[in-house]
Design an enzyme around this catalytic site. Structure first.
Site, mmCIF file in Angstrom:
data_model
loop_
_atom_site.group_PDB
_atom_site.id
_atom_site.type_symbol
_atom_site.label_atom_id
_atom_site.label_comp_id
_atom_site.label_asym_id
_atom_site.label_seq_id
_atom_site.Cartn_x
_atom_site.Cartn_y
_atom_site.Cartn_z
ATOM 1 N N CYS A 19 -27.887 4.362 -10.498
ATOM 2 C CA CYS A 19 -26.645 5.117 -11.033
ATOM 3 C C CYS A 19 -26.380 5.024 -12.308
ATOM 4 C CB CYS A 19 -25.537 4.287 -10.232
ATOM 5 S SG CYS A 19 -25.240 2.633 -10.488
ATOM 6 N N SER A 50 -22.033 1.857 6.794
ATOM 7 C CA SER A 50 -20.946 0.849 6.343
ATOM 8 C C SER A 50 -20.871 0.489 5.046
ATOM 9 C CB SER A 50 -20.899 -0.268 7.336
ATOM 10 O OG SER A 50 -21.789 -1.404 7.020
ATOM 11 N N GLY A 51 -21.746 0.734 4.173
ATOM 12 C CA GLY A 51 -21.596 0.361 2.666
ATOM 13 C C GLY A 51 -20.643 1.507 2.147
ATOM 14 N N TYR A 52 -20.578 1.203 0.580
ATOM 15 C CA TYR A 52 -19.715 2.188 0.052
ATOM 16 C C TYR A 52 -20.494 3.570 -0.130
ATOM 17 C CZ TYR A 52 -16.726 -1.606 -1.482
ATOM 18 O OH TYR A 52 -15.641 -2.572 -1.511
ATOM 19 N N ASN A 59 -20.075 6.607 -9.955
ATOM 20 C CA ASN A 59 -21.563 5.868 -9.510
ATOM 21 C C ASN A 59 -21.752 6.223 -7.978
ATOM 22 O OD1 ASN A 59 -19.141 4.240 -9.507
ATOM 23 N ND2 ASN A 59 -20.513 2.845 -8.303
#
Lengths: 354, 354, 354, 354
Positions: B149, B12-14, B321
């Protein structure tokens, strides 16, 4: 007491507009004339819409300037130097916000600007208009130069360290400056076209930026008589922002230094300066200087962090490039020259949020 | 040929969302399960609205994960290491996009993360998942770590110089990284509140940034057997941007070096890399790498400028990123592990303007 | 003459901070106390970083408020009404910047807020704090309500047309308001998370927006005794902006009307208003009102365009939601209540560019 | 099967660049030539930096165009019509993305464009290139017009209501369109200068916007044979955004209508359309359409809200003006003309967050 009569030449650009905005509210000053070759006859608010309802002043043509007490020059590079004798004939005191008279040495000028200065004899006469470093000289100065916006940020952030003599000049000084778009001026072009400039993180002049020369000069003056012995590595990045500069500078120390000693150095340097704030918080969102909350203010906020093991200090400094980086600093110079409280006309603190 | 069954935990995160977006279109992969403790039962598009109409997949609970061929971990710091044995029981090959397995040395981990690693024995087993540097090891790897990143950006930009042996390690390496807000993740907080985050130019971790450890490790490996001898000065600034990183790195050379020699070094290093572009133009607006035009793409763009007199090179590198800095690179690793063309599923080139 | 003692309750939000910023520079006012339940004991600049170096005031707890001449309430919805008797015991004059006392009619309140008002008897006593419409009532008022930010924009833009009686109330009034993120307050949440809020063009309350009720009330009062007979269609869109509101309103006229007649109506309505500017230029970039150049100013800029064939007027109005839409208007009300020049403390004109 | 040979004239603008980006990855198409008067001989990536490493194609001069199967015209207003015979001689099928052939009626054209059309006879021959409304006609079309970006958004959002016959045409249709800066094209100017355009909320053409004509034509065609009987009030506001359009449209119904009935109307209209998504959620941040997550995608997202008491529907529609509003829709038309799956080359779903 009658007001000091101040005029501006080159008033239609961003620095000129900001200067007009400040001077219109300055209680000691009468803004007499604002000249613009391209907009003569038009209202000031035709180019500076924030001045609507505040003045009915119109631009005059530069040829129609009459004498005044102080003349501000807000002209493109080279134009101040090219006509400096005429302007000095109009006013006993000149504050030139261009880059033409920032450097004291014709050799330094030629090296960084790529050509000989047109009136080199005047370079030694001009004062580098940073009150925090040259206040005493300003009192009698007749020709004062404005200061480069990112140079001002970096010099103010670093000066206490150089004056304290703690910098290891065997190692490089690395300065990374982040710029808003207003620093590039009011003339549209491919680089400022919104679809391309919006959201940009754009290196420009990663080497060779002319503001480096001001660092070399001013930090050299603070290096106890000697010139700067150090490699100055200055890089510049344009970011999504209209107003504001943030400088991140990495400097190395000769000996291990602790945070407490640094606080002392900075407090002694700037404790009585009206426009310098030391910003270094342990909590919260705004722990270091940030240009965002400085728009319209004349503050230069300065913070730092120390990596004692690496003998490295990171200095973080921020200001509004059109205020403390240009017009606001120019008015502070004016105030200083006339012995007024330096904050007159410059009390707007910036907004939050914005 | 049947598709490789891939699952995601922490979807559910980016990074999880970006991974799902890519894998849904990947011709060799079946996206089997996406787990989320907080969103079990909900559609993926409840958290990733760009996936509307593209999938009817719902999040499962992490406890309901079944076995698969490859399991991606997109978990908060510490959570991968804490449950790594369970995850290895679910899939023969793990790609962990957290920071838990990036460092090879338990000592280096403890120094930068401030605590001992919970499964130090696994550190030597994991592969640092940067195909450009560790392609051969990926073929057989069973535990691959994603890469930080900003570390990825800096390492890819600098690696050719270290491999070529031209860096003067007596002088510091200074890396200034500029970050968009997505790098801080999907959880709201005071620092990400729009009125305060918008237009910010905000220093964070001017010293002590953990991605430094990855630079020390990877550039050290390239330093011809020796560890890195050099001071690494890494500073980080959050800017107005959602996706993207730009790194500006200052490195000093042992001898004077000319631009032509640098071109040769970079071309030899990256001439056959599908996701590295050398960007250094004499004209136009986009003369150096810029993250703006990389959103959604897996490219890492690299440029440089040399100040031969100062024996200084400024390296400028940019990427998205969430793509080359996280999910996209993870898929490139997956492609590499299975011997597929590394560009499969990763061909989106980025938009202009945007 | 001694200064008027003013206190603020609910000072840690955006409106409270803006009010503090203005009052700290107000020559007639002493800012006595600023209360905040959550930040008692902390410096004001802990939440309002722009106030660094300007005040050493600390938040008091609301329970520690002492009596003063004027008390500003900057509280969440419902909190002012819930404790209004206590606050009235502290100060003879209250300026409540919440939504609690904006409506005169308990029925109108119940319809738009979905519940009965807790002190309905006070509704008829409170004055709707818009000096341009209710200046005479303010002189004696003891309870003044602030005004909704988008309601203020729309009402000021439209009032002259309703007062002139040229609106065809058989046809709907359509008002589309565009909002910056500061209008949603200082509390972080999913909707204000920067990666999601940045660049958003986000409809919220396309129907049912509570500010509609203020339009119905105030435009009704101007409709010559009658209530508003008209459908009010109000939609709201959040856009990429921190401060500022732009309202685009479509109104239809009973008869054909020409631009010249409209100019006359607007000039007569607002010719002597210090904070209304009519903005309608034939050339240039800033031809209509724009919130961008109003940040920090108390101006409401109003422009219009007429489509005579369609008997349609498009009214365009802009202001800074924290200034003329909240705190600045509150200080204008204060100035008006005490018979001071309404512009005292409110002279900042806004910046360009910004 | 050999690929269809497609060329582009006017390739250096934003629409041309987007078209090239899509066609370079289109499996059925060979991008044969891209012409640009101003950039002949240069690489495509000199103007479209996202295409670096993707193609070595160079711009040809328009005079050097050779025959092809389909020719896309991406020319300034008037240029397509002015040379249409020449272009038709080069390719049997023309897709003109300018505004020259959007209107069927010479009278309607003259009224909105202020001059007579230069080749009025062709207007009745051209097809309005919106597959959702004119799919059948596209199969045989030899001259297809692109569609105005905001017109497309509004028409797609409103078409089901007009086709269903529920609109009260006695009351006005009010359409407020919000635009990103890319809609104004690739040529820099005062209005697109970043310091002035950034953060702008800028009304332009509050009356008289030419896209109104497309609404009048297309919604009229759906009004059961009759022309549109209704006042169309179209206003346009430029906001801080590069790509994307959001339309907020207020339409009134003849009878009371409930949400459920509207869902039915929209689902029947668009249930099988590959590029229309109905977006209307009860929870979450992205409850209505938003252009932010559509950048690069060909979706048009449509939502609505109903105020049954007022007999009012608010329609909210969003798309990427360079994709579904221009180049992406053009490729969808191409796919439709050749009987390919309409989604070929158009599967990128957009990013989140971005």
């Amino acid at each position: 007491m009658s007001r000091v009569r101040v005029s501006i030449v080159g008033g239609s650009g961003y620095t000129g507009g900001e200067l007009a905005r400040i001077l219109l509210f300055h209680p000691q000053v009468e803004l007499t004339q604002v000249a613009s070759g391209g907009h003569a006859g038009q209202f000031l608010h035709s180019t500076h819409p924030n001045l609507r309802k505040l003045t009915t002043l119109r631009y005059c043509h530069p040829d129609d300037l009459t004498s005044c007490d102080v003349l501000f020059l807000c002209l493109p590079h080279g134009a101040s130097a090219g006509a400096i004798e005429r302007y000095r004939g109009l006013a006993p005191r000149i504050i030139d916000l261009s880059a033409d008279f920032r450097l004291r040495s014709p050799e330094l000028y030629a090296r960084w600007y790529g050509h000989e200065h047109s009136v080199p004899a005047l370079l030694s006469e001009a004062v580098y208009g940073l009150p925090e470093l040259h206040r005493a000289e300003l009192a009698e100065a007749t020709l004062v130069s404005g200061t480069g916006c990112s140079a001002t940020t970096a010099i103010l952030g670093l000066a206490p360290l150089y004056r304290a003599g703690i910098v290891n000049q065997q190692l490089p000084l690395v300065v990374e400056a982040k710029f808003g778009s207003s620093a590039a001026g009011a003339t549209p072009g491919a680089g400022s076209h919104h679809p391309d400039r919006s959201g940009a993180v754009r290196s420009f002049e990663p080497t060779g930026h002319r503001h480096s020369a001001e660092l070399i000069q001013e930090l050299g003056l603070l290096s106890h008589g000697a010139n700067l012995q150090q490699t100055v590595a200055f890089s510049a990045t344009a970011i999504e922002l209209v107003r504001g500069i943030l400088v991140t500078a990495h400097v190395f120390t000769s000996e291990r230094i602790e945070e407490k000693a640094l606080w002392k150095i900075y407090r002694e340097a700037y404790g009585r300066e009206p426009f310098i704030r030391l910003v270094k918080e342990k909590t919260g969102v705004y722990r270091y200087p940030e240009p965002k909350i400085l728009a319209g203010s004349n503050f230069c906020d300065i913070g730092f962090e120390v990596d004692a093991d690496q003998q490295r200090i990171v200095v973080i400094a921020a200001l509004d490039n059109l205020m403390k980086g240009a017009a606001g600093n120019g008015v502070q110079v004016l105030n200083s020259m006339f012995g007024w409280d330096e904050t007159v006309g410059l009390s707007f603190p910036g907004l939050h949020p914005v």
